[in-house]
Design a protein around this motif. Structure first.
Motif, mmCIF file in Angstrom:
data_model
loop_
_atom_site.group_PDB
_atom_site.id
_atom_site.type_symbol
_atom_site.label_atom_id
_atom_site.label_comp_id
_atom_site.label_asym_id
_atom_site.label_seq_id
_atom_site.Cartn_x
_atom_site.Cartn_y
_atom_site.Cartn_z
ATOM 1 N N ALA A 241 0.792 -1.229 0.000
ATOM 2 C CA ALA A 241 0.000 0.000 0.000
ATOM 3 C C ALA A 241 0.828 1.285 0.000
ATOM 4 O O ALA A 241 0.548 2.191 -0.800
ATOM 5 N N PRO A 242 1.860 1.446 0.871
ATOM 6 C CA PRO A 242 2.598 2.715 0.866
ATOM 7 C C PRO A 242 3.217 3.041 -0.478
ATOM 8 O O PRO A 242 3.230 4.205 -0.906
ATOM 9 N N PHE A 243 3.701 2.032 -1.195
ATOM 10 C CA PHE A 243 4.407 2.254 -2.447
ATOM 11 C C PHE A 243 3.429 2.533 -3.590
ATOM 12 O O PHE A 243 3.726 3.310 -4.500
ATOM 13 N N PHE A 244 2.263 1.913 -3.518
ATOM 14 C CA PHE A 244 1.195 2.255 -4.464
ATOM 15 C C PHE A 244 0.774 3.708 -4.272
ATOM 16 O O PHE A 244 0.627 4.462 -5.245
ATOM 17 N N LEU A 245 0.583 4.116 -3.029
ATOM 18 C CA LEU A 245 0.134 5.480 -2.742
ATOM 19 C C LEU A 245 1.212 6.493 -3.093
ATOM 20 O O LEU A 245 0.911 7.570 -3.623
ATOM 21 N N TRP A 246 2.483 6.184 -2.809
ATOM 22 C CA TRP A 246 3.563 7.103 -3.179
ATOM 23 C C TRP A 246 3.670 7.248 -4.699
ATOM 24 O O TRP A 246 3.890 8.352 -5.212
ATOM 25 N N GLY A 247 3.544 6.138 -5.419
ATOM 26 C CA GLY A 247 3.644 6.202 -6.874
ATOM 27 C C GLY A 247 2.544 7.026 -7.495
ATOM 28 O O GLY A 247 2.791 7.858 -8.372
ATOM 29 N N THR A 248 1.311 6.814 -7.040
ATOM 30 C CA THR A 248 0.195 7.587 -7.589
ATOM 31 C C THR A 248 0.234 9.044 -7.120
ATOM 32 O O THR A 248 -0.179 9.951 -7.850
ATOM 33 N N ALA A 249 0.736 9.278 -5.909
ATOM 34 C CA ALA A 249 0.878 10.659 -5.435
ATOM 35 C C ALA A 249 1.909 11.421 -6.256
ATOM 36 O O ALA A 249 1.770 12.634 -6.472
ATOM 37 N N MET A 250 2.951 10.717 -6.744
ATOM 38 C CA MET A 250 3.945 11.359 -7.605
ATOM 39 C C MET A 250 3.294 11.867 -8.888
ATOM 40 O O MET A 250 3.588 12.980 -9.351
ATOM 41 N N PHE B 281 -3.609 10.447 1.198
ATOM 42 C CA PHE B 281 -3.220 9.082 0.850
ATOM 43 C C PHE B 281 -1.712 8.941 0.648
ATOM 44 O O PHE B 281 -1.108 7.964 1.107
ATOM 45 N N GLY B 282 -1.105 9.922 -0.056
ATOM 46 C CA GLY B 282 0.322 9.820 -0.355
ATOM 47 C C GLY B 282 1.229 10.177 0.798
ATOM 48 O O GLY B 282 2.422 9.862 0.755
ATOM 49 N N SER B 283 0.689 10.831 1.829
ATOM 50 C CA SER B 283 1.512 11.186 2.989
ATOM 51 C C SER B 283 0.990 10.552 4.272
ATOM 52 O O SER B 283 1.661 9.713 4.880
ATOM 53 N N TYR C 260 2.812 7.147 4.834
ATOM 54 C CA TYR C 260 3.875 7.275 5.825
ATOM 55 C C TYR C 260 3.545 6.500 7.094
ATOM 56 O O TYR C 260 4.407 5.827 7.680
ATOM 57 N N GLY C 261 2.298 6.615 7.535
ATOM 58 C CA GLY C 261 1.925 5.926 8.764
ATOM 59 C C GLY C 261 2.117 4.425 8.659
ATOM 60 O O GLY C 261 2.688 3.789 9.548
ATOM 61 N N VAL C 262 1.644 3.848 7.545
ATOM 62 C CA VAL C 262 1.784 2.399 7.352
ATOM 63 C C VAL C 262 3.250 2.015 7.189
ATOM 64 O O VAL C 262 3.720 1.040 7.791
ATOM 65 N N PHE C 263 4.007 2.778 6.394
ATOM 66 C CA PHE C 263 5.404 2.434 6.126
ATOM 67 C C PHE C 263 6.246 2.429 7.396
ATOM 68 O O PHE C 263 6.972 1.468 7.678
ATOM 69 N N PHE C 264 6.146 3.498 8.184
ATOM 70 C CA PHE C 264 6.999 3.579 9.366
ATOM 71 C C PHE C 264 6.525 2.647 10.479
ATOM 72 O O PHE C 264 7.326 2.197 11.299
ATOM 73 N N TYR C 265 5.239 2.326 10.496
ATOM 74 C CA TYR C 265 4.776 1.308 11.438
ATOM 75 C C TYR C 265 5.368 -0.050 11.069
ATOM 76 O O TYR C 265 5.888 -0.771 11.939
ATOM 77 N N LEU C 266 5.344 -0.386 9.782
ATOM 78 C CA LEU C 266 5.928 -1.648 9.338
ATOM 79 C C LEU C 266 7.434 -1.670 9.550
ATOM 80 O O LEU C 266 8.012 -2.704 9.894
ATOM 81 N N ALA C 267 8.085 -0.510 9.345
ATOM 82 C CA ALA C 267 9.540 -0.444 9.534
ATOM 83 C C ALA C 267 9.929 -0.692 10.981
ATOM 84 O O ALA C 267 11.000 -1.225 11.267
ATOM 85 N N SER C 268 9.062 -0.301 11.914
ATOM 86 C CA SER C 268 9.357 -0.511 13.329
ATOM 87 C C SER C 268 9.120 -1.952 13.771
ATOM 88 O O SER C 268 9.596 -2.381 14.816
ATOM 89 N N LYS C 269 8.393 -2.722 12.935
ATOM 90 C CA LYS C 269 8.023 -4.090 13.307
ATOM 91 C C LYS C 269 8.796 -5.156 12.551
ATOM 92 O O LYS C 269 8.917 -6.284 13.023
ATOM 93 N N GLY C 270 9.294 -4.831 11.372
ATOM 94 C CA GLY C 270 9.886 -5.867 10.537
ATOM 95 C C GLY C 270 11.292 -5.548 10.097
ATOM 96 O O GLY C 270 11.963 -4.668 10.635
ATOM 97 N N ASN C 271 11.767 -6.298 9.079
ATOM 98 C CA ASN C 271 13.109 -6.133 8.537
ATOM 99 C C ASN C 271 13.139 -4.919 7.616
ATOM 100 O O ASN C 271 12.445 -4.867 6.610
ATOM 101 N N PHE D 100 0.382 4.426 -13.720
ATOM 102 C CA PHE D 100 -0.709 5.402 -13.632
ATOM 103 C C PHE D 100 -0.408 6.655 -14.447
ATOM 104 O O PHE D 100 -1.332 7.346 -14.879
ATOM 105 N N GLY D 101 0.880 6.937 -14.661
ATOM 106 C CA GLY D 101 1.227 8.009 -15.584
ATOM 107 C C GLY D 101 0.760 7.684 -16.990
ATOM 108 O O GLY D 101 0.331 8.554 -17.744
#
Length: 334
Positions: free
Chosen positions: A19-28, A244-246, A250-261, A279-280
């Motif tokens: 999800a974070p990478f989908f949202l970042w890509g479409t936000a770009m 969605f893009g921030s 961001y919330g999902v990404f950094f939560y996952l970063a604190s829990k996983g590899n 999407f472009g």
């Protein structure tokens, strides 16, 4: 009942990670569409400030703990400077000077920096398959974003033209995207340290607010006519990039970063240019060449190699052991 819940979690787990990478890509894509209606630093501030408020509202609703120590606030302030103000500032300024596809390639080179930093700071073992995946991913995103003529000149040995192109590249703002990439990598490896002193979701919200205020202050100093040219579709695009893009991404990404590899999670960043270019193509009618489609395939392959590196390493060791055992048996009993 418990089995049904576990099966639902198994289905949702890959969606949450992607999800974070989908949202970042479409936000770009959304940001690129409104760059001519506003100024870059102001746009960066708009991506951070409202999103940070939304994240803190969520943190309050879920009764997450506030930062309690000066060390916690110190890490949040540093996080705001590096991953908030610097990352969004470099990204917005770079996006003004280059295309969304090429800019996405530059930003998404950051998993290599994350892997090196994690190896140095956390002794995170990358291994052969991990390094191979990172290299394949870099080749993949290069094929996605770099002009076909550059790649042709490189393989045909036209070094003079290739060198001139790189000189023009850095004059057009892609180096700002590389700085954004390094800022994001540094922000990512800060997460374990921040998690030691407080809740990562709360820290994410505050780092957005503080980083947004930093950008807003600089924008008020050096920019003019920040919002007078923004139309309704522009505000809708900003709202999407902000919510969605921030906030969510961001919330999902950094939560996952604190829990996983961190290395495995960061490797999924290679998906961002895939979504951005896809999407472009749909929204902005950008076309993908055969080389870019090849880059998409390599990108997906790199994600598999990095995230399955431990399993692949065990299978490879078992194969070598079985092969060695077979040779020994053949020598004993020809």
């Amino acid at each position: 009942m418990e089995t049904q819940q576990n099966s639902r979690l198994d289905v949702l787990n890959p969606i949450i990670y992607i999800a974070p990478f989908f949202l970042w890509g479409t936000a770009m894509v959304a940001m690129k569409g409104i760059m001519l209606q506003t100024t870059p630093l102001f746009l960066g501030a708009l991506r951070l400030l409202p999103a940070g408020i939304l994240v803190l509202i969520f943190a309050m609703a879920t009764k997450r703990a506030r930062p309690q120590s000066w060390k916690a606030w110190g890490w949040i302030l540093l996080f705001a400077l590096v991953d908030g103000a610097m990352f969004q500032g470099f990204l917005a300024e770079g996006l003004l000077r280059t295309g969304a596809g090429l800019g996405s390639v530059m930003i998404d080179s950051q998993p290599l920096a994350v892997a090196i930093l994690c190896r140095w700071l956390f002794k995170d073992m990358i291994g052969f398959w991990g390094w191979l995946g990172l290299l394949v991913g870099i080749v993949g995103i290069s094929l996605i974003g770099l002009p076909d003529v550059w790649i042709s000149n490189f393989f045909q040995g036209n070094w003079g033209e290739f060198y001139f192109s790189w000189q023009g590249l850095f004059n057009n703002g892609e180096w700002l995207m590389l700085l954004a990439s390094l800022s994001m990598a540094l922000g990512t490896v800060m997460i374990p340290y921040i998690a030691r002193h407080g809740d990562t979701v709360v820290a994410t919200g505050w780092h957005m607010i503080l980083g947004g205020l930093m950008l807003l202050l600089v924008s008020a100093t050096v920019e003019t006519n920040q919002w007078i040219n923004i139309d309704l579709s522009g505000w809708l695009s900003i709202s999407y990039a902000t919510i969605f893009g921030s906030a969510i991404a961001y919330g999902v990404f950094f939560y996952l970063a604190s829990k996983g590899n961190i290395t495995s999670l960061s490797a999924l960043t290679f998906l961002t240019p895939v979504f951005a270019l896809s999407f472009g193509n749909l929204v902005l009618e950008e076309k993908l060449s055969s080389l870019q489609w090849g880059g998409v395939c390599l990108t997906l392959m790199s994600i598999y190699l990095i995230n399955q590196r431990k399993i692949l390493n065990k299978k490879w060791q078992n194969f070598i052991a079985n092969f060695a055992g077979l040779n020994v048996r053949e020598k004993i009993d020809p």
